[in-house]
Design a protein around this motif. Structure first.
Motif, short mmCIF file in Angstrom:
data_model
loop_
_atom_site.label_atom_id
_atom_site.label_comp_id
_atom_site.label_asym_id
_atom_site.label_seq_id
_atom_site.Cartn_x
_atom_site.Cartn_y
_atom_site.Cartn_z
N LEU A 1 0.83 -1.21 0.00
CA LEU A 1 0.00 0.00 0.00
C LEU A 1 0.86 1.26 0.00
O LEU A 1 0.53 2.26 -0.65
N ASN B 1 2.08 1.47 -3.56
CA ASN B 1 1.05 1.16 -4.56
C ASN B 1 1.49 0.02 -5.48
O ASN B 1 1.38 0.11 -6.71
N GLU C 1 -0.20 6.30 8.15
CA GLU C 1 -1.65 6.29 7.96
C GLU C 1 -2.35 7.12 9.04
O GLU C 1 -3.26 7.91 8.76
N THR D 1 -12.51 8.01 5.61
CA THR D 1 -12.14 7.68 4.24
C THR D 1 -12.21 6.18 3.99
O THR D 1 -12.56 5.74 2.90
N GLY D 2 -11.82 5.38 4.97
CA GLY D 2 -11.86 3.93 4.80
C GLY D 2 -10.80 3.40 3.87
O GLY D 2 -10.84 2.24 3.47
N SER D 3 -9.83 4.21 3.49
CA SER D 3 -8.80 3.80 2.55
C SER D 3 -7.42 3.98 3.19
O SER D 3 -7.01 5.11 3.47
N ARG D 4 -6.72 2.89 3.40
CA ARG D 4 -5.38 3.00 3.97
C ARG D 4 -4.46 3.76 3.00
O ARG D 4 -3.66 4.60 3.43
N ARG D 5 -4.55 3.45 1.72
CA ARG D 5 -3.73 4.16 0.74
C ARG D 5 -4.10 5.65 0.73
O ARG D 5 -3.22 6.50 0.62
N GLY D 6 -5.37 5.96 0.86
CA GLY D 6 -5.78 7.36 0.91
C GLY D 6 -5.17 8.09 2.08
O GLY D 6 -4.78 9.26 1.96
N ASP D 7 -5.08 7.40 3.23
CA ASP D 7 -4.46 8.03 4.39
C ASP D 7 -2.97 8.26 4.16
O ASP D 7 -2.40 9.27 4.58
#
Length: 420
Positions: free
Chosen positions: A80, A83, A282, A293-299
């Protein structure tokens, strides 16, 4: 890049998470390119591993299965972070240099008619000498030269490429002078002639968002100890590229990534620490995005965007302080162009020994680096003797504007009192 107001980044809350900063008192860490400090959560993860399941993986008992789970979770987290296309592309080991050598040995066995490798004169020697060692395997080399302003430009790479090019090896960010390289542009140029791209991401990791899919590269190495985790390294490669790569493996090891790449036992507790360092980022990112957000990558994306903006202010202030002291700055020195660098700045004071200045800063409670920076070809390019080299200050997101100014004051005081 939009400047970040000084009070927009939660610097006090960040610093409170790093035990070494608290214990060090007034000491200033300005040699973070040599290794960053770790948050308490990372230290806790390493300790938990050593206390709860310090055993070998692959067993049928619970403690061994816990190691398998920890390694799998770390692969997911690091995947993550950069990516990756899949967690199996993440390979753990001792350090980035050993992984560069592992890949270079494999590439050396697959040269054929594509026998040319492009290297740069700006990289850490680990990403140069490892490839030059393939000369005995028939490799030929083209040198991608740094421009006088300390940048590597993709348009200068294009004339070096041909159908004989096997691979381009370059850094994402110079560990010495802080220049950022446009890896996506490098990959586009290399792919146009069917070549692969190997990226040294060690120094960029703590400073900016890595996205191997957007970058389009084929291999990338990083070191945990610069990314707020213990000493270890990891290699990412496209799954099909790793599958094709010749590697040493014992007969009982599956001929599949990541297993075929991970020779022997690596340091599991440090891998647990690397997992925790990603989760630290994160958590930092959630402070900017909120918990929904619920998105680890987003954090992670949010954290690295905030870090980039904050560190740009550190770079600007450090450049101002060095200029006030009459420093010769190598690489990007324009405060308006800090988007092209990270807050790692290499410099000299004309007529002064780098070693004497480093000693004086040590006496003032400030840690900086002096010497050749493990980049002999860069030193030659800059006209600097290997024996003395240059000075380097390197900051990360737990440094403060106040620390930069204290360094500037200490340097100015030394220059005044030593008879400048």
């Amino acid at each position: 890049m939009t400047p970040m107001p000084a009070d927009a980044f939660p610097i006090d809350a960040v610093r409170a998470q790093f035990p070494a900063l608290q214990k060090a008192g007034e000491f200033i860490f300005l040699d973070n390119a040599g290794g960053a400090q770790i948050p308490q959560s990372v230290l806790d993860a390493v300790t938990r591993h050593l206390v709860d399941h310090n055993v070998q993986r692959g067993g049928r008992y619970d403690k061994s299965r816990a190691v398998d789970r920890a390694v799998a979770e770390a692969r997911e987290s690091v995947g993550l972070l950069i990516n990756a296309y899949r967690p199996a592309e993440i390979c753990f080991g001792m350090n980035a240099t050993s992984f560069i050598r592992l890949v270079s040995l494999g590439i050396g066995q697959t040269l054929g008619e594509r026998d040319e490798i492009v290297v740069t004169d700006m990289d850490h020697d680990a990403n140069i000498a490892t490839w030059l060692a393939l000369e005995s395997a028939g490799a030929k080399f083209a040198w991608w030269r740094m421009r006088e302003d300390g940048t590597l430009r993709a348009e200068d790479l294009v004339p070096l490429l041909s159908p004989r090019t096997r691979l381009v090896a370059c850094t994402a960010t110079a560990h010495s002078i802080g220049t950022i390289v446009d890896i996506a542009a490098v990959s586009r140029a290399a792919q146009a002639v069917g070549a692969e791209v190997f990226v040294d991401g060690v120094h960029y990791g703590p400073h900016g968002l890595i996205d191997v899919q957007a970058w389009g590269c084929d291999y990338l190495v990083c070191s945990g100890y610069k990314n707020f985790s213990p000493h270890m390294g990891f290699l990412w490669g496209r799954f099909d590229a790793l599958k094709r790569l010749p590697t040493f493996r014992e007969d009982f090891i599956p001929d599949e990534p990541p297993y075929k790449v991970e020779a022997g036992t690596f340091v599991y507790e440090n891998v647990a620490g690397m997992d925790a360092s990603v989760r630290y980022l994160e958590a930092l990112g959630r402070g900017f995005t909120g918990p929904s957000t619920g998105s680890r990558r987003g954090d992670i994306i949010a954290a690295m965007a905030a870090i980039r903006a904050y560190e740009a202010e550190l770079s600007r202030e450090m450049l101002r302080q060095l200029k006030a002291c009459g420093a010769t700055i190598y690489g990007i020195a324009d405060e308006a162009r800090v988007h092209g660098r990270v807050p790692t700045i290499c410099f000299n004071i004309p007529g002064r020994s780098p070693q004497a200045i480093a000693d004086a800063m040590s006496d003032a409670g400030i840690g900086i680096r002096d010497g050749h920076m493990y980049a002999p070809r860069l030193m030659q390019r800059l006209g600097l003797p290997m024996a003395t080299g240059a000075l380097r200050v390197s900051m990360v997101h737990y440094n403060t504007i106040g620390e930069v100014r204290r360094f500037g004051d200490a340097l100015a005081a030394y220059l005044r009192h030593s008879g400048r």
